[in-house]
Write a protein that holds these residues in place. Structure first.
Motif, PDB file in Angstrom:
ATOM      1  N   UNK A 109       0.748  -1.219   0.047  1.00 32.34           N
ATOM      2  CA  UNK A 109       0.071  -0.176  -0.134  1.00 32.34           C
ATOM      3  C   UNK A 109       0.962   1.346   0.113  1.00 32.34           C
ATOM      4  N   UNK A 110       1.785   1.270  -0.989  1.00 29.59           N
ATOM      5  CA  UNK A 110       2.902   2.405  -0.869  1.00 29.59           C
ATOM      6  C   UNK A 110       3.271   2.597  -2.550  1.00 29.59           C
ATOM      7  N   UNK A 111       2.896   4.010  -2.729  1.00 32.33           N
ATOM      8  CA  UNK A 111       3.177   4.425  -4.141  1.00 32.33           C
ATOM      9  C   UNK A 111       4.567   4.491  -4.309  1.00 32.33           C
ATOM     10  N   UNK A 112       5.271   4.911  -3.210  1.00 33.47           N
ATOM     11  CA  UNK A 112       6.800   5.101  -3.390  1.00 33.47           C
ATOM     12  C   UNK A 112       7.301   3.656  -3.625  1.00 33.47           C
ATOM     13  N   UNK A 113       6.871   2.738  -2.752  1.00 32.78           N
ATOM     14  CA  UNK A 113       7.603   1.451  -3.020  1.00 32.78           C
ATOM     15  C   UNK A 113       7.177   0.768  -4.505  1.00 32.78           C
ATOM     16  N   UNK A 114       5.858   1.071  -5.063  1.00 35.85           N
ATOM     17  CA  UNK A 114       5.431   0.517  -6.100  1.00 35.85           C
ATOM     18  C   UNK A 114       6.374   1.086  -7.276  1.00 35.85           C
ATOM     19  N   UNK A 115       6.768   2.426  -7.078  1.00 35.04           N
ATOM     20  CA  UNK A 115       7.472   3.282  -8.043  1.00 35.04           C
ATOM     21  C   UNK A 115       8.754   2.812  -8.153  1.00 35.04           C
ATOM     22  N   UNK A 116       9.535   2.531  -6.986  1.00 32.97           N
ATOM     23  CA  UNK A 116      10.703   2.049  -6.889  1.00 32.97           C
ATOM     24  C   UNK A 116      11.009   0.759  -7.440  1.00 32.97           C
ATOM     25  N   UNK A 117       9.868  -0.215  -7.223  1.00 33.04           N
ATOM     26  CA  UNK A 117       9.881  -1.529  -7.596  1.00 33.04           C
ATOM     27  C   UNK A 117       9.697  -1.417  -9.230  1.00 33.04           C
ATOM     28  N   UNK A 118       9.007  -0.373  -9.838  1.00 36.16           N
ATOM     29  CA  UNK A 118       8.682  -0.330 -11.291  1.00 36.16           C
ATOM     30  C   UNK A 118      10.339  -0.029 -11.818  1.00 36.16           C
ATOM     31  N   UNK A 119      10.605   1.161 -11.298  1.00 38.77           N
ATOM     32  CA  UNK A 119      12.261   1.648 -11.950  1.00 38.77           C
ATOM     33  C   UNK A 119      13.206   0.417 -11.611  1.00 38.77           C
ATOM     34  N   UNK A 120      13.373  -0.164 -10.506  1.00 34.02           N
ATOM     35  CA  UNK A 120      14.495  -1.101 -10.624  1.00 34.02           C
ATOM     36  C   UNK A 120      14.272  -2.418 -11.444  1.00 34.02           C
ATOM     37  N   UNK A 121      12.899  -2.850 -11.420  1.00 35.43           N
ATOM     38  CA  UNK A 121      12.414  -4.239 -12.139  1.00 35.43           C
ATOM     39  C   UNK A 121      12.619  -3.754 -13.518  1.00 35.43           C
ATOM     40  N   UNK A 122      12.171  -2.470 -14.185  1.00 35.50           N
ATOM     41  CA  UNK A 122      12.368  -2.175 -15.451  1.00 35.50           C
ATOM     42  C   UNK A 122      13.767  -2.255 -16.019  1.00 35.50           C
TER      43      UNK A 122
END
Length: 156
Positions: A109-122
């Motif tokens: 439930x964290x937008x920051x964690x989701x964004x960080x995950x997106x950047x790293x995974x991408x």
């Protein structure tokens, strides 16, 4: 063992190959969807929940890749080149990065964690997919040259 006679005519053989083709690709993409749904429900880090599907998916992916390259086949429409490899890597990395980000958002439930995950995974996925495609391209091109040389030798 006695070899069985093919009872199909050419049209039936083509239809059978088309059905098998569609079934294979349906299974391939369905396994990806099932794995992501399970990750959404059970969490990304819980590999035990998707291990069976992942093993079948990887076996199918390896079989298809090895068979295509062995027979000098790449794709019906795409050429194995730098532009297509970058484009495929980028689309795949962004698509899977978004999926991982959505799963991560629902888990934490964290937008920051989701964004960080997106950047790293991408980034990781882009590099990994690009390197795999370039290696496959080089192996494919060598195999095509070998097939063409063998064909020329047979003609002589």
């Amino acid at each position: 063992m006695k070899k069985m006679k093919n009872r199909l005519d050419e049209m039936q053989e083509q239809k059978l190959l088309h059905i098998e083709h569609n079934g294979c690709w349906f299974a391939f993409w369905a396994l990806i969807v099932v794995m992501f749904v399970q990750m959404a429900f059970f969490g990304i880090g819980n590999f035990k929940e998707i291990a069976g599907e992942w093993i079948v998916f990887m076996m199918l992916a390896l079989y298809l890749t090895i068979s295509f390259i062995k027979n000098g086949i790449w794709d019906r429409k795409l050429e194995p080149n730098l532009k297509n490899n970058v484009l495929i890597s980028l689309i795949s990395a962004v698509g899977f990065g978004v999926i991982f980000a959505i799963v991560n958002y629902f888990n934490f439930k964290s937008v920051e964690a989701a964004f960080f995950t997106f950047v790293i995974m991408a980034i990781i996925l882009f590099v990994g997919i690009y390197l795999a495609l370039m290696a496959s391209t080089l192996i494919y091109q060598k195999r095509v040259r070998d097939i063409e040389n063998a064909f020329k030798e047979d003609e002589e």
